[in-house]
Design a protein around this motif. Structure first.
Motif, PDB file in Angstrom:
ATOM      1  N   MET A 204       0.821  -1.218   0.000  1.00  0.00           N
ATOM      2  CA  MET A 204       0.000   0.000   0.000  1.00  0.00           C
ATOM      3  C   MET A 204       0.849   1.259   0.000  1.00  0.00           C
ATOM      4  N   GLN A 205       1.918   1.283   0.800  1.00  0.00           N
ATOM      5  CA  GLN A 205       2.759   2.481   0.873  1.00  0.00           C
ATOM      6  C   GLN A 205       3.431   2.762  -0.466  1.00  0.00           C
ATOM      7  N   VAL A 206       3.843   1.719  -1.161  1.00  0.00           N
ATOM      8  CA  VAL A 206       4.457   1.892  -2.487  1.00  0.00           C
ATOM      9  C   VAL A 206       3.425   2.455  -3.464  1.00  0.00           C
TER      10      VAL A 206
ATOM     11  N   VAL B 194      -6.851  -5.393   2.032  1.00  0.00           N
ATOM     12  CA  VAL B 194      -6.238  -5.476   3.359  1.00  0.00           C
ATOM     13  C   VAL B 194      -7.251  -5.136   4.448  1.00  0.00           C
ATOM     14  N   ASN B 195      -8.136  -4.177   4.184  1.00  0.00           N
ATOM     15  CA  ASN B 195      -9.143  -3.817   5.185  1.00  0.00           C
ATOM     16  C   ASN B 195     -10.184  -4.925   5.350  1.00  0.00           C
ATOM     17  N   ARG B 196     -10.471  -5.645   4.260  1.00  0.00           N
ATOM     18  CA  ARG B 196     -11.406  -6.770   4.355  1.00  0.00           C
ATOM     19  C   ARG B 196     -10.822  -7.863   5.265  1.00  0.00           C
ATOM     20  N   ILE B 197      -9.508  -8.083   5.100  1.00  0.00           N
ATOM     21  CA  ILE B 197      -8.842  -9.078   5.958  1.00  0.00           C
ATOM     22  C   ILE B 197      -8.869  -8.627   7.408  1.00  0.00           C
ATOM     23  N   MET B 198      -8.506  -7.360   7.631  1.00  0.00           N
ATOM     24  CA  MET B 198      -8.444  -6.858   8.994  1.00  0.00           C
ATOM     25  C   MET B 198      -9.845  -6.702   9.611  1.00  0.00           C
ATOM     26  N   ALA B 199     -10.834  -6.373   8.765  1.00  0.00           N
ATOM     27  CA  ALA B 199     -12.200  -6.203   9.268  1.00  0.00           C
ATOM     28  C   ALA B 199     -12.792  -7.527   9.754  1.00  0.00           C
ATOM     29  N   SER B 200     -12.290  -8.632   9.217  1.00  0.00           N
ATOM     30  CA  SER B 200     -12.796  -9.938   9.643  1.00  0.00           C
ATOM     31  C   SER B 200     -12.379 -10.275  11.070  1.00  0.00           C
ATOM     32  N   LEU B 201     -11.384  -9.574  11.568  1.00  0.00           N
ATOM     33  CA  LEU B 201     -10.861  -9.880  12.898  1.00  0.00           C
ATOM     34  C   LEU B 201     -11.881  -9.591  13.990  1.00  0.00           C
TER      35      LEU B 201
ATOM     36  N   ILE C 206       0.448  -1.893  13.771  1.00  0.00           N
ATOM     37  CA  ILE C 206       1.906  -1.989  13.799  1.00  0.00           C
ATOM     38  C   ILE C 206       2.505  -2.413  12.451  1.00  0.00           C
ATOM     39  N   PRO C 207       1.909  -3.383  11.715  1.00  0.00           N
ATOM     40  CA  PRO C 207       2.518  -3.745  10.423  1.00  0.00           C
ATOM     41  C   PRO C 207       2.632  -2.576   9.458  1.00  0.00           C
ATOM     42  N   ARG C 208       1.582  -1.762   9.379  1.00  0.00           N
ATOM     43  CA  ARG C 208       1.644  -0.614   8.475  1.00  0.00           C
ATOM     44  C   ARG C 208       2.676   0.404   8.963  1.00  0.00           C
TER      45      ARG C 208
ATOM     46  N   ASP D  26      -5.837   1.093  -8.303  1.00  0.00           N
ATOM     47  CA  ASP D  26      -4.863   0.102  -7.835  1.00  0.00           C
ATOM     48  C   ASP D  26      -4.677   0.211  -6.326  1.00  0.00           C
ATOM     49  N   LEU D  27      -4.523   1.436  -5.832  1.00  0.00           N
ATOM     50  CA  LEU D  27      -4.395   1.657  -4.388  1.00  0.00           C
ATOM     51  C   LEU D  27      -5.677   1.266  -3.665  1.00  0.00           C
ATOM     52  N   THR D  28      -6.829   1.644  -4.228  1.00  0.00           N
ATOM     53  CA  THR D  28      -8.120   1.344  -3.602  1.00  0.00           C
ATOM     54  C   THR D  28      -8.339  -0.156  -3.469  1.00  0.00           C
ATOM     55  N   ASN D  29      -8.038  -0.899  -4.525  1.00  0.00           N
ATOM     56  CA  ASN D  29      -8.229  -2.359  -4.494  1.00  0.00           C
ATOM     57  C   ASN D  29      -7.358  -3.009  -3.419  1.00  0.00           C
ATOM     58  N   THR D  30      -6.118  -2.533  -3.321  1.00  0.00           N
ATOM     59  CA  THR D  30      -5.231  -3.075  -2.290  1.00  0.00           C
ATOM     60  C   THR D  30      -5.740  -2.714  -0.898  1.00  0.00           C
ATOM     61  N   ALA D  31      -6.206  -1.457  -0.738  1.00  0.00           N
ATOM     62  CA  ALA D  31      -6.726  -1.014   0.563  1.00  0.00           C
ATOM     63  C   ALA D  31      -7.973  -1.814   0.945  1.00  0.00           C
ATOM     64  N   ILE D  32      -8.857  -2.069  -0.031  1.00  0.00           N
ATOM     65  CA  ILE D  32     -10.070  -2.852   0.240  1.00  0.00           C
ATOM     66  C   ILE D  32      -9.694  -4.276   0.662  1.00  0.00           C
TER      67      ILE D  32
END
Length: 576
Positions: free
Chosen positions: A184-186, A232-239, A296-298, A224-230
């Motif tokens: 995402m940062q890249v 990663v957020n989908r993964i994290m939102a499942s937590l 922390i990962p980000r 491209d950024l939006t798809n990656t953000a969605i």
């Protein structure tokens, strides 16, 4: 990340009080369920109202103290993390200021902007959370387990089973999300690059009707950024829903088995109520910990990018053991068999360049496009260092001077005139902080800028827009020349600085410069023959090498390259 946290040392006292307040708040939170248990078992069940009022008042006091500690911790953590972010931004900016052009080319301007803003903000936000959670979460978790065991050891088996399950869920989700945060940062860098190019190149884009093309280019980077953000957020939102599901099942089992233990007389009602609260405190401590694992990962990816900037050692450094000082860099400027390769280039940009430019002389450099004229000029203030050979000023190798003392004696007018937001006077005074109003006016007169400045509504106090967009190209060049003149340097470098001027203004400016620079070394890079023909010495560059050196008339006779340039610009009558 840990390397950056060393910058918290100036705030260690504040951090200590943050941790102390969080510790006290956690103690109050752990003590409240026990007090509630006492009220129920010894007050409500027995009908002892004075006891209820007594313990209730004590609970209110403990809750109030915990609230004050929470407010204090929040305030101090925000203050220390904000100071950390400010100091880190200043440090990164100061370090980047030491970069040579090679380092700027290597990382990229867009990426440097992202790292100085977005990346540092990520680290700052996580730091603020860490100061609160890194004490509260472990203490609430282990403290809650101890208190739960104290209330009922058998019922605590449910918590002992649930905690590893929650830890496994957190580990699984975080391990999938960590790589995506780095990506995402890249992609933020890429979006920043496209946006910056669009904003700075808007005139070119519109003039070539490429608005739709650039819109599509921006949309691609944005999507491209939006798809990656969605992703990663989908993964994290499942937590969170998974953890809440586990927590609710845990509560169900606690109430069920707790009710059975009450029926058999092994547990009091108040103890069960306290146990349920301790269970929720344990679970919420794990949720807070999981939030940290999400952030922390980000932040870690951002910290790595910041460290990359701070760890990059500039190619160009001051000589060891010398303090920066203002040098009198007077004396002749000499190139001694100078060669230069751009990093990664196969062919040299300059090869075996040798010439001498004396004080009070005008040395002109002319040649075709790509012949190395601007590269040669950039070597003098050490924007790049020579690959072979040496450049000397007054017999001293410029690499033996500090960059500050070298550049203090140079007045550079770059090929692309650059003005800064502010007034005209501030832009001219950029060359010399303590320049008087008379110095500014005189510099503007010599640079042929006084006439158009005086016609402006506020004169020298007239504002300059960002990038100098509210003045013409020729006006920008003249103000850039005035900025160099007010410095009164010993070496003037004009890198194709007259290209936007008409022939009349060009001639008047060069005539005025003659009297102004009688005690200085002047180097002029130009494409126009009319600009260089009156120079004391003309250096003809061809494919990165010196083709010929001489006066205008000498070169007409001896240099084929120079004669071709002249005949392409002047008529036979003008040449004669």
């Amino acid at each position: 990340m840990l390397k950056l946290l060393r910058m918290l040392r100036p705030y260690r006292l504040i951090v200590f009080f943050v941790l102390l307040f969080v510790f006290l708040q956690s103690l109050s939170d752990l003590y409240l369920p026990t007090l509630l248990s006492d009220i129920v078992d010894n007050g409500v069940v027995k009908g002892d109202n004075p006891y209820i009022w007594k313990i209730g008042g004590f609970m209110l006091f403990i809750a109030l103290a915990g609230g004050l500690c929470s407010i204090g911790a929040s305030y101090l953590s925000a203050k220390s993390s904000g100071g950390f972010g400010r100091d880190l931004r200043s440090r990164v900016f100061a370090h980047v200021e030491k970069y040579s052009l090679h380092e700027f080319d290597k990382i990229g301007t867009a990426s440097l902007i992202t790292r100085t803003t977005n990346d540092i903000t990520q680290v700052q936000q996580v730091l603020m959370m860490m100061m609160r959670v890194m004490v509260a979460a472990p203490m609430m978790c282990f403290g809650g387990i101890i208190m739960a065991l104290y209330k009922d050891a058998h019922l605590s088996l449910i918590i002992i089973v649930i905690v590893p399950i929650l830890a496994l869920v957190i580990l699984t989700v975080v391990s999938r999300g960590v790589p995506l945060f780095k990506v995402m940062q890249v992609k933020i860098d890429k979006l920043n690059l496209v946006l910056r190019e669009n904003l700075t190149g808007i005139r070119v884009i519109r003039s070539f009707n490429r608005t739709k093309h650039e819109q599509a280019r921006f949309n691609d980077a944005n999507l491209d950024l939006t798809n990656t953000a969605i992703k990663v957020n989908r993964i994290m939102a499942s937590l969170m829903p998974i953890m809440m599901l586990v927590l609710n099942f845990a509560s169900l089992f606690i109430v069920w088995f707790g009710g059975l233990r009450i029926d058999h007389g092994h547990m009091a009602v108040g103890d069960l109520m306290a146990f349920i609260q301790y269970a929720w405190q344990i679970m919420f401590a794990l949720i807070f910990a999981s939030m940290m694992f999400v952030m922390i990962p980000r932040a870690s990816a951002s910290a790595s990018r910041i460290n990359e900037v701070l760890n990059m050692v500039p190619d160009i450094n001051d000589p060891a053991g010398r303090a920066a000082q203002r040098a009198d860099a007077r004396g002749e400027l000499a190139f001694n068999n100078v060669s230069f390769h751009y990093p990664g280039a196969e062919m040299p940009a300059l090869s075996n360049i040798s010439f001498t430019a004396g004080r009070g002389e005008v040395t002109a450099i002319i040649g075709g496009t790509g012949s190395g004229k601007s590269t040669l000029i950039n070597l003098i203030p050490r924007f790049y260092d020579v690959t072979d050979g040496s450049i000397t000023v007054g017999g001293v190798d410029i690499r033996e001077m500090t960059q500050e003392e070298l550049r203090a004696g140079i007045g550079l007018v770059p090929q692309k005139a650059v003005l800064f937001t502010g007034t005209i006077a501030e832009n001219i005074r950029f060359g010399k902080d303590d320049a008087s109003d008379e110095d500014i006016r005189h510099a503007a007169v010599v640079a042929q800028a006084y006439d158009f400045v005086s016609e402006m509504k506020d004169g020298f106090e007239s504002p300059i827009a960002q990038g100098g967009t509210n003045v013409s190209g020729g006006q920008k060049q003249r103000l850039s020349i005035a900025r160099a003149l007010v410095r009164k340097p010993s070496i003037y470098l004009f890198d194709d600085s007259f290209s936007a001027l008409d022939f009349k203004t060009d001639a008047k400016l060069r005539a005025a410069l003659r009297s102004e620079t009688t005690d200085a070394t002047v180097l002029i890079v130009a494409q126009r023959v009319s600009t260089v023909m009156d120079a004391d010495r003309i250096i003809v560059l061809d494919d990165g090498q010196v083709s010929a050196i001489g006066t205008h008339r000498e070169l007409l006779q001896s240099s084929t390259v120079y004669r071709e340039i002249v005949t392409s610009q002047l008529s036979e009558e003008e040449i004669a």
